[in-house]
Design an enzyme around this catalytic site. Structure first.
Site, PDB file in Angstrom:
ATOM      1  N   ASP A  75       0.398  -1.391  -1.846  1.00 59.29           N
ATOM      2  CA  ASP A  75       1.589  -0.675  -1.387  1.00 59.29           C
ATOM      3  C   ASP A  75       1.995   0.440  -2.340  1.00 59.29           C
ATOM      4  OD1 ASP A  75       2.296  -2.708  -3.285  1.00 59.29           O
ATOM      5  OD2 ASP A  75       4.398  -2.525  -2.696  1.00 59.29           O
ATOM      6  N   GLU A 129       3.884  -5.127  -4.031  1.00 61.57           N
ATOM      7  CA  GLU A 129       4.176  -5.248  -5.461  1.00 61.57           C
ATOM      8  C   GLU A 129       5.434  -4.479  -5.839  1.00 61.57           C
ATOM      9  OE1 GLU A 129       4.251  -4.224  -9.698  1.00 61.57           O
ATOM     10  OE2 GLU A 129       4.058  -2.828  -8.027  1.00 61.57           O
TER      11      GLU A 129
HETATM   12 ZN    ZN Z   1       1.989  -0.432  -9.522  1.00 61.84          ZN
END
Ligand code: ZN
Length: 356
Positions: A75, A129
Site C-alpha cells: 500500500d 502498512e
Molecule cells: Zn513503508
C-alpha cells in the site's frame, strides 16, 4: 485485462518498480496489485503461494538449514497529484516509489528469478502498512497463520537509502497530571493552580538527560518530550487540572515494563497514566544470515529510530532489519522519487547475498 507485471518487467527491478507504482494501491485498495502479484508468483514452480486477504506469502522449500524473510508492503499513502509514475533522467517519480514499491520490486524480482537461493526464502507482499495496525497484513498473518512467519532472519525493504537500519526504538505515550483547586481568579489565593504546578513537570522534561545506547554497533538516541498540554477551565477560573502528554522513545535495551518504570520514576510525585506503547526491537545482527547480509552490503549498520514492522519480527524472536533503495526523507511527500542507481545497487546486494 493483461497483467502489467510482464516477464520483461519481472526481470528488471527498475521496470518492475514502475509497473508496481502504476497499479494504484492506496491502503485498503490493494486487491488489484495483490491479484497481479499472486498470478506471477503462482507461475513460479519453485514457490508455494498462500494468500490472506490482500497479503501474499510465497516460499521456497529447498530444505536449506536456514530460512530468511523478505517483506514489502503493497500500500501507499493517498495520492497527491503524483500518479502514475514518470521518469526524469535517472529518477522515477510517483506515489510509493520510495515507500516502498522500489523495495517491494526487489523482493518480487528475486522471488520469481531466483529458484535456488542459498537460504530458503519466505516472501511477503502485504497490505495496509500505512494505516492503523489493526489492518496491517503482517499483523493479521501473525494472528491467523503465525507459522508462515517462521524464519531465522528477516529483511523489510522499507526505504533506508541503501544502508542497513537495524532494530528499532520503542515508543510510549503517557499523560502526567497535576491537580489543584478551582477558585475565582479575582480571589486566586483561595485556589491552587494546576497549570502552574505543571511547571515542575516541564522542568523535569527540559533537564532530562536522554541516553544514547550502543548495541551491535548501532547507536540509539532516546528522547522524552512533551507533545501536548491541556488545561484551563475559563478566563476567570483558577484551573484545577492540567495534563502534559509525553512521548518517550526508548532504546531496545529496555522492555515496555522497564520503560514504564523509568517514566514513573522521572515523574515521581505525579499521577502518570500510560496511554500507548510499542516495544523496541534489538538489532540482532549476530545471526549468521544477518552477518552475511552485512558483509554483502559492505557498510556499517545504523540504528533505526522510528518504529517499523521490524519490531513485529523481533517480538517473535526473529532478528530483522530495514534495507531498501528509497530515501526515507521522501516517503509520504508529493515529490517522492527513487534513484534508479539505488534500485540496481539494492538488487545487486541482495543477489550477492542470496545467490549461492
Ligand atoms: Zn513503508
Amino acid at each position: 485485462m493483461a497483467n502489467p507485471l510482464t516477464p520483461d518487467a519481472l526481470a528488471d527491478p527498475v521496470a518492475l518498480t514502475r509497473a508496481l507504482v502504476d497499479i494504484e494501491s492506496v491502503s485498503r485498495n490493494e486487491k488489484e496489485i495483490a491479484d497481479c502479484i499472486e498470478l506471477v508468483l503462482a507461475d513460479a514452480p519453485h514457490l508455494t503461494v498462500q494468500r490472506h486477504q490482500n497479503t501474499l506469502m510465497a516460499r521456497t522449500d529447498l530444505g536449506r538449514e536456514q530460512r530468511v524473510v523478505l517483506a514489502g508492503h503493497l500500500d501507499t499513502v493517498p495520492l497527491n497529484d503524483n500518479f502514475p509514475s514518470r521518469m526524469v533522467d535517472d529518477l522515477i517519480y510517483g506515489c510509493g516509489t520510495a515507500d516502498m514499491k522500489s523495495g517491494t520490486a526487489l523482493a518480487l524480482h528475486l522471488a520469481v528469478t531466483l529458484p535456488d537461493p542459498r537460504y530458503d526464502v519466505t516472501y511477503f507482499f502485504y497490505e495496509a502498512e500505512e494505516i492503523d495496525s489493526a489492518y496491517n497484513g503482517l499483523n493479521l498473518v501473525a494472528q491467523t497463520h503465525p507459522e508462515w512467519l517462521a524464519a531465522d532472519f528477516a529483511i523489510l525493504l522499507e526505504p533506508t537509502y541503501g544502508v542497513v537500519e537495524a532494530g528499532c526504538q520503542g515508543t510510549m505515550r503517557a499523560v502526567v497530571r497535576t491537580t489543584g483547586r478551582r477558585a475565582h481568579s479575582a480571589r486566586s489565593w483561595r485556589g491552587v493552580n494546576a497549570i502552574h504546578a505543571a511547571g515542575e513537570v516541564l522542568r523535569r522534561l527540559q533537564e532530562y538527560p536522554a541516553r544514547s545506547v550502543t548495541i551491535d554497533d548501532c547507536t540509539y538516541r532516546e528522547g522524552l518530550n512533551a507533545v501536548r498540554i491541556l488545561g484551563g477551565v475559563a478566563g476567570n477560573v483558577i484551573p484545577d487540572r492540567c495534563e502534559v502528554e509525553v512521548n518517550y522513545r526508548f532504546a531496545p535495551d529496555r522492555s515496555i515494563e522497564q520503560a514504564e518504570a523509568h517514566l514513573r520514576e522521572v515523574f515521581t510525585g505525579y499521577d502518570v497514566e500510560i496511554t500507548d506503547a510499542a516495544p523496541a526491537a534489538l538489532p540482532g545482527l549476530t545471526a549468521a544470515p544477518a552477518r552475511e547480509f552485512l558483509a554483502a552490503v559492505g557498510e556499517r549498520p545504523a540504528a533505526k529510530l522510528g518504529w517499523t514492522d521490524v519490531a513485529r519480527f523481533a517480538a517473535l524472536g526473529i532478528p530483522a532489519l530495514n534495507f531498501g533503495p528509497g530515501d526515507p526523507n521522501l516517503a509520504h511527500t508529493q515529490d517522492e522519487h527513487v534513484e534508479i542507481g539505488r534500485i540496481r545497487d539494492g538488487a545487486a546486494t541482495l543477489h550477492r547475498w542470496l545467490a549461492s
